[in-house]
Design an enzyme around this catalytic site. Sequence first.
Site, short mmCIF file in Angstrom:
data_model
loop_
_atom_site.label_atom_id
_atom_site.label_comp_id
_atom_site.label_asym_id
_atom_site.label_seq_id
_atom_site.Cartn_x
_atom_site.Cartn_y
_atom_site.Cartn_z
N LYS A 136 0.97 -1.36 0.02
CA LYS A 136 -0.12 0.17 -0.20
C LYS A 136 1.00 1.26 -0.20
CE LYS A 136 -4.56 0.39 2.33
NZ LYS A 136 -5.36 0.49 3.40
O1 G3P Z 1 -8.27 0.93 4.61
C1 G3P Z 1 -8.56 2.33 4.61
C2 G3P Z 1 -9.72 2.52 5.96
O2 G3P Z 1 -9.02 1.85 7.09
C3 G3P Z 1 -9.86 4.02 6.35
O3 G3P Z 1 -11.14 3.80 7.39
O4 G3P Z 1 -12.61 4.33 9.07
O5 G3P Z 1 -10.31 5.31 8.84
O6 G3P Z 1 -11.72 6.34 7.38
P1 G3P Z 1 -11.32 5.17 8.12
#
Ligand code: G3P
Length: 218
Positions: free
Chosen positions: A83
């Site tokens: 990533k």
């Molecule tokens: O994989 C990306 C994800 O973990 C981000 O999610 O909830 O931190 O916006 P969030």
Amino acid sequence: MKFFVDTADIGEIRDLAETGLLDGVTTNPSLVAKTGRDFIDVIKEICSVVDGPVSAEVAATDYQTMVDEGKKLADIADNVAIKVPLTMDGLKACRTISQSGSMVNVTLCFSPVQALLAAKAGASFISPFVGRLDDIGHDGMELIEQIVDIYENYDTITTEVLVASIRHPMHVVEAARLGADVCTVPPDVLRKLALHPLTDKGLAAFLADWEKTGQSIL
Ligand code: G3P
């Protein structure tokens, strides 16, 4: 559509992998930090549990160190997807890492032109963060629609749209209706996808009526 789980919690991953519904895993530095464990050990264990792509994010922001970190992460297991953030250095690293044969997941995508550049850089996956756009009053799913529409115009684009930052089941519904390739879903949201009160009510009624027959199948 493929379902990935968005966590580095090995207990959650093992539990969901047993359902047979899990196609991969995404992690990020925040999710890994929450485990309190060594990063390499966590990714190694996740890769031993799930056969599908397991996203492991570089920590560097400069091109060369991203590439060096990517090589180390790729050596953990064949199903590691490296990533990288959607920056110019990240796009350059994406090109180099993908040409070396590793999967690359370009993350922190918030615009359609960013997604177009990631595809040009050879990304295996693009991760648009729908929840974080919704959080600031923008329409996260509109971004997914734009990316799917743009990618469909070019046969040469093989990058898979991996919808991330999912907050609730309706994000999954909309992503599927738009034709996104993957949703990466937090464990609690993934479990909610199977739930419906009428299913519970109907099953209870079936079981109550079966009980009255006094029969057993085995
Ligand atoms: O994989 C990306 C994800 O973990 C981000 O999610 O909830 O931190 O916006 P969030």
